[in-house]
Design an enzyme around this catalytic site. Sequence first.
Site, PDB file in Angstrom:
ATOM      1  N   ARG A  67      -2.643 -10.497   2.043  1.00 43.12           N
ATOM      2  CA  ARG A  67      -2.300  -9.652   0.886  1.00 43.12           C
ATOM      3  C   ARG A  67      -3.490  -8.833   0.393  1.00 43.12           C
ATOM      4  NH1 ARG A  67       0.162 -14.317   1.168  1.00 43.12           N
ATOM      5  NH2 ARG A  67       2.435 -14.300   1.121  1.00 43.12           N
ATOM      6  N   GLY A  68      -4.263  -8.374   1.340  1.00 47.58           N
ATOM      7  CA  GLY A  68      -5.410  -7.539   1.024  1.00 47.58           C
ATOM      8  C   GLY A  68      -6.699  -8.299   0.805  1.00 47.58           C
ATOM      9  N   TYR A  75      13.627  -6.795  -2.311  1.00 46.20           N
ATOM     10  CA  TYR A  75      12.398  -6.074  -2.625  1.00 46.20           C
ATOM     11  C   TYR A  75      12.740  -4.927  -3.574  1.00 46.20           C
ATOM     12  CZ  TYR A  75      10.165  -8.344   1.443  1.00 46.20           C
ATOM     13  OH  TYR A  75       9.651  -9.247   2.349  1.00 46.20           O
TER      14      TYR A  75
END
Length: 336
Positions: free
Chosen positions: A213-214, A58
């Site tokens: 993811r929203g 990440y």
Amino acid sequence: MTTRTRNLGTTGPQVFALGLGCMGMSALYGDADRAESVATIHAALEAGVTLLDTGDFYGMGHNEMLIGEALRAAPAARREQALVSVKFGALRDPDGNWSGYDGRPAAVKNFAAYSLQRLGVDHIDVYRIARVDPDVPIEETVGAIAELVDRGYVRHIGLSEAGAETVRRAAATAPIADLQIEYSLLSRGIEREILPATRELGIGITAYGVLSRGLISGHFTRDRQLAGNDFRAHSPRFQGDNLRHNLNLVDALREIAERKGVTVAQIAIAWVLARGEDIVPLVGARTRERLTESLGALDVTLDDTDLAEIEKAVPEDAAAGERYPAGQMADLDSER
């Protein structure tokens, strides 16, 4: 009200009922605010959250260093309660491109050495390969993590996006605490074979993507413009007719949430929490405001009538579009 603690399987640690997924603080969702990210981690720990989830890839190590920074600045008691879950194995180049996964035993130990340094810790609480390496038997990858457990560098072994057969093979090699996998109202594929297998074996689920993811957070709008460095700009579920269809599902969910006096995000998270005590949702809050909203899901009670209404509004397989672009879907052992 939801029980505040859950176990990661029969062999894993006890954790707070919600974990904090930290990926978006470093990568794949556009630019993030470093100071706010650290403050959000501190707020999560203050609220009782114990599980912090990251990956060594990440931001090419940025996320681990961010968590390390946050832990160093936290009060000792909060720092000691933190359990860090790390995914490894994804290969990237200096331009940020992806080039496969490496699950060889030598690579496992190499990845772990760097993660320990970046995090500033003497052990990793849960360690897992991000995607099963098709060229390396899972027994070899898990066996290498087991060696790190024996040497004190890792406490528990996890899996990520593994199919039922792979989960069984891994569990026959060493104790597995949990399987990290996408699970939400829009992604229910694990219910067919994977979840029954983990429950049979006493393996917990850490569910990521609980708000897709929203997409089902209640905050995503039809006219939102995504930055080029935002993963969702290339995600099938966020494109054209797919997006319009999926946001119609959110509108139906919103009606139920409003009747209960909660937010869309809270009812979506509460639905995952209600699927079983062996499931720990990971919320990808990047700000203290979103974290507070997510924690509110623990106070949402869903009875059988509520659950039936939610699943009528968002039926199984109702989502339009795959959860990843085709190339990334091919990497998922869980989808084979």
